[in-house]
Design an enzyme around this catalytic site. Structure first.
Site, PDB file in Angstrom:
ATOM      1  N   GLU A  31       0.819  -1.365   0.045  1.00  0.00           N
ATOM      2  CA  GLU A  31       0.044  -0.003   0.068  1.00  0.00           C
ATOM      3  C   GLU A  31       0.965   1.202  -0.197  1.00  0.00           C
ATOM      4  OE1 GLU A  31      -2.107  -1.012   3.651  1.00  0.00           O
ATOM      5  OE2 GLU A  31      -3.285  -2.619   2.491  1.00  0.00           O
ATOM      6  N   SER A  61      -6.100  -3.788   0.614  1.00  0.00           N
ATOM      7  CA  SER A  61      -6.457  -5.186   0.708  1.00  0.00           C
ATOM      8  C   SER A  61      -5.576  -6.075   1.182  1.00  0.00           C
ATOM      9  CB  SER A  61      -6.729  -5.465  -0.659  1.00  0.00           C
ATOM     10  OG  SER A  61      -7.696  -4.635  -1.299  1.00  0.00           O
ATOM     11  N   GLU A  62      -5.201  -5.972   2.349  1.00  0.00           N
ATOM     12  CA  GLU A  62      -3.912  -6.858   2.861  1.00  0.00           C
ATOM     13  C   GLU A  62      -4.051  -8.393   2.696  1.00  0.00           C
ATOM     14  OE1 GLU A  62      -5.510  -4.609   4.641  1.00  0.00           O
ATOM     15  OE2 GLU A  62      -4.150  -3.106   5.112  1.00  0.00           O
ATOM     16  N   PHE A  85       1.765  -1.131   8.485  1.00  0.00           N
ATOM     17  CA  PHE A  85       2.009  -0.949  10.101  1.00  0.00           C
ATOM     18  C   PHE A  85       1.639  -2.483  10.311  1.00  0.00           C
ATOM     19  CE2 PHE A  85       1.013   3.550   9.487  1.00  0.00           C
ATOM     20  CZ  PHE A  85       1.710   4.162  10.555  1.00  0.00           C
ATOM     21  N   ASP A  87       0.558  -3.967  12.686  1.00  0.00           N
ATOM     22  CA  ASP A  87      -0.758  -4.162  13.213  1.00  0.00           C
ATOM     23  C   ASP A  87      -1.737  -4.876  11.943  1.00  0.00           C
ATOM     24  OD1 ASP A  87      -0.415  -2.170  15.719  1.00  0.00           O
ATOM     25  OD2 ASP A  87       0.688  -1.671  14.061  1.00  0.00           O
ATOM     26  N   HIS A 131      -1.613   0.932  15.880  1.00  0.00           N
ATOM     27  CA  HIS A 131      -0.402   1.171  15.005  1.00  0.00           C
ATOM     28  C   HIS A 131       0.879   1.276  15.671  1.00  0.00           C
ATOM     29  CE1 HIS A 131      -3.856   3.001  12.837  1.00  0.00           C
ATOM     30  NE2 HIS A 131      -3.010   3.334  11.686  1.00  0.00           N
TER      31      HIS A 131
END
Lengths: 325, 344
Positions: A31, A61-62, A85, A87, A131
């Site tokens: 991203e 869209s991980e 991040f 997370d 984060h």
């Protein structure tokens, strides 16, 4: 070898650039990694250098981006992805844990997964609960994934190059607070072996085991303790999987006392694993109680005064070392 | 309808389609028997009833094309050229299985045959083919060792109506459309996500309609008509290969048996089952071949006999294949082990 001082983020950038130059099949996706050059600027210039065919900005869209990286890797196209991040990796857990980690194994060794996932990690000041986390232990608990960390620019470049060349899925943890720190990095091409720890500071009384941002904090603690006459060795395993058991043994041979430091919550962290390895395999060398330092078992709060309490500080490390003597 | 007109195709091709469907049906029936007889330790999700989809779709594929499959994957793998011997050996958990006994039914794979793998996670294979298509795209752009294996290919994923509610479906369609990748998303709508009927898990009937959200063609094929599946797939493959991007292709079909071997599927109304049984893809296609004088009844029986032999041999091969050793469990966690340094 000649060297120069560059930042940790520049060292990562150089590793990415040089590896993509070396192997024209490598793709990078993530991203905002392409045209914008990454939220932290780590991938700056790579899109301009290698073009949009090789450096791809993805939608947010991980799951799809990590899954796509895996699919390409399975077909012999090594991939580099960034989790902006760390997370956010929760959204890609199926692809990492159920798919990438297990492919080589499930297929009886008939496939390999040369994928690298850059995990931008750690508390960086008022970034709050979603984060700031240090999630590395989750992945050490999934057989089939390698977990590598870097605490200096030198380590970042050398280990990242090895990780990109590694035929297995590697999660590479980078700490946000280290990005701007500078250090000596050779001009020439070099790699650092995955699975070998390093002595960051020699000492004789107590060993502190630390990785990522806890290395510079431990070095500061060592300085304070040195003034009190306590000689601290700081040992950095660099990679958590594989883990350098022999390196741990060597440092304990010198000191016999152990403090394990991690930024992640203390409960069930990788520090517990290190302490357990020491207790199981180096009991003959241990002279006193093993201490762990880790974050409070809370989410990471927003207010700096609270964050400072939760994240392990130099004082916490100093105190833990004193309690081993 | 040209796609439904047998005269459009040569007889040899049509007989092969029939034969491939029979192979899948009998493979699955025998697998069930072998499991009941105690030869197969794991569970099975039989593909019986859906054979026209796998065969019709894979008939449109060639060299350098890749498929990813599902938990109900035996049909796809056979249709893509999987060898029943190595498949049974894997189900038997033996050394000659495709996965050396480490994967079983849910993870059968052979990338050299273009089979990225069955998958134990519903929707888990969908992002993988987006990546496979990225590799194909990279191979089309540049030469590097191994690029010849991907050049000019397409990637295909099979998944069910249940998976069309997973995030992986939506993320992957969006990404493939955005990058105009050569992917065909083949949804086998068998009307049930595990035990739950389609109208209880989504508000749409035509999953192909979800294509409009991603600005890609959404096509529907009769998943019980092997020629219709083949014809529609051919269009999708042509589009992908000429750079027009992905397609969502829905095949309407039905599984004859339960979600897994042993599920009696009492959740399905009798009338519905009877309706779909009458649409049996193999029986109906066989009848059409006879009606059109492309095959004789005896020839259908010959196909059955040949396949019986193939599967008998395959089961025997599996039976004779050595068991893995327990210690093999500790291998293949990683490719690179750095001399085994504390990796396990």
């Amino acid at each position: 070898m000649s060297s120069r001082r560059i930042s940790y983020s520049q060292a990562i950038n150089e590793a990415l650039s040089e590896e993509m130059e070396r192997d024209p099949s490598i793709l990078m996706l993530g991203e905002d990694v392409a045209e914008p050059g990454g939220v932290f600027g780590v991938t700056k210039g790579l899109y301009q250098k290698f073009g949009g065919e090789r450096v791809l900005d993805t939608p947010i869209s991980e799951q799809a981006l990590v899954g796509a990286a895996l699919g390409a890797s399975l077909l012999g196209v090594p991939t580099i992805t960034e989790i902006m991040f760390s997370d956010f990796v929760t959204l890609a857990m199926d692809q990492l844990v159920n798919q990438a980690a297990k492919f080589h194994y499930m297929t009886g060794g008939r496939t390999s997964v040369p994928m690298l996932v850059r995990m931008v990690t750690g508390a960086s000041g008022a970034a709050s609960a979603q984060h700031s986390q240090s999630l590395e232990a989750w992945f050490t608990h999934t057989p089939g994934l390698k977990v590598v960390t870097a605490s200096t620019p030198y380590e970042a470049k050398g280990l990242l190059k090895s990780a990109i060349r590694d035929p297995d899925p590697v999660l590479f943890f980078e700490h946000k607070l280290l990005y701007n720190g500078k250090g000596e990095v050779p001009e020439e091409d070099y790699t650092l072996p995955i699975g070998e720890g390093t002595v960051a500071l020699e000492g004789s009384d107590v060993t502190i085991v630390a990785y990522l941002h806890m290395v510079p904090k431990s070095l500061k603690a060592a300085k304070i303790l040195s003034a009190e006459g306590i000689s601290v060795e700081v040992w950095n395993p660099r990679s958590l999987v594989p883990f350098d058991r022999e390196g741990l043994r060597q440092t304990l041979k010198k000191t016999g006392r152990l403090v394990v430091v991690q930024e992640a919550p203390k409960r069930s962290g990788f520090g517990a694993e290190i302490a357990a390895i020491a207790a199981e395999e180096c009991f003959d060398l241990i002279k006193g109680p093993i201490r762990r330092v880790g974050a409070a078992n809370t989410p990471i709060p927003y207010a700096p005064v609270m964050e400072n309490l939760v994240i392990p500080g130099v004082d916490d490390i100093v105190e833990a070392v004193r309690r081993t003597i | 309808m040209p796609n439904n007109n047998l005269s459009e195709y040569n007889a040899e091709f049509l007989v092969k389609l029939y034969r491939d469907m029979v192979l899948i049906r009998r493979f699955e029936e025998r697998a069930s028997e072998l499991r009941n007889a105690g030869h197969i330790p794991g569970f099975l999700h039989p593909y019986i009833g859906q054979e026209a989809v796998a065969v019709g779709i894979c008939a449109a594929l060639g060299k350098n094309d890749f498929i990813a499959s599902t938990h109900r994957g035996h049909g796809h793998i056979l249709a893509q050229g999987g060898d029943p011997k190595n498949m049974y050996a894997e189900l038997y958990a033996r050394q000659d299985g495709y996965n050396k006994g480490k994967g079983g039914s849910l993870h059968l794979a052979n990338v050299d045959l273009g089979i990225i793998g069955a998958n134990g996670i519903v929707g888990g294979g969908i992002p993988l083919v987006v990546g496979a298509a990225l590799a194909i795209k990279r191979a089309n752009e540049a030469d590097y060792p191994g690029s010849e294996k991907c050049k000019g290919g397409v990637s295909v994923v099979f998944f069910g109506d249940g998976a069309s509610n997973e995030g992986s479906f939506h993320e992957s369609l969006n990404l493939a459309a955005l990058w105009k990748l050569p992917v065909i998303f083949v949804c086998e709508n068998n009307l049930y996500g595990e035990f739950t009927a389609q109208d209880k898990h989504q508000t749409i009937k035509d999953i192909a309609s979800r294509s409009s959200s991603y600005n890609m063609p959404g096509l529907i094929a009769d998943g019980n008509d092997v020629l219709d599946a083949f014809h529609v797939m051919t269009t999708a493959v042509e589009n992908a290969k000429k750079g027009s991007g992905p397609t969502l292709l829905e095949c309407k079909t039905y599984r004859h048996r339960g979600h897994y071997e042993g599920d009696m599927a009492h959740y399905r109304p009798k009338e519905e089952v009877a309706f779909w049984m009458a649409k049996d893809p193999i029986e109906n296609f066989g009848k059409r071949l006879i009606e059109n004088s492309l095959m004789k009844e005896e020839e259908l029986q010959t196909v059955e006999a040949e396949i019986e032999q193939v599967l008998q041999d395959a089961a025997k091969y599996a039976e004779n294949s050595p068991h893995p050793e327990a210690k093999d469990a500790l291998e293949h966690v990683f490719v690179e082990t750095y001399g085994g340094r504390a990796l396990l």
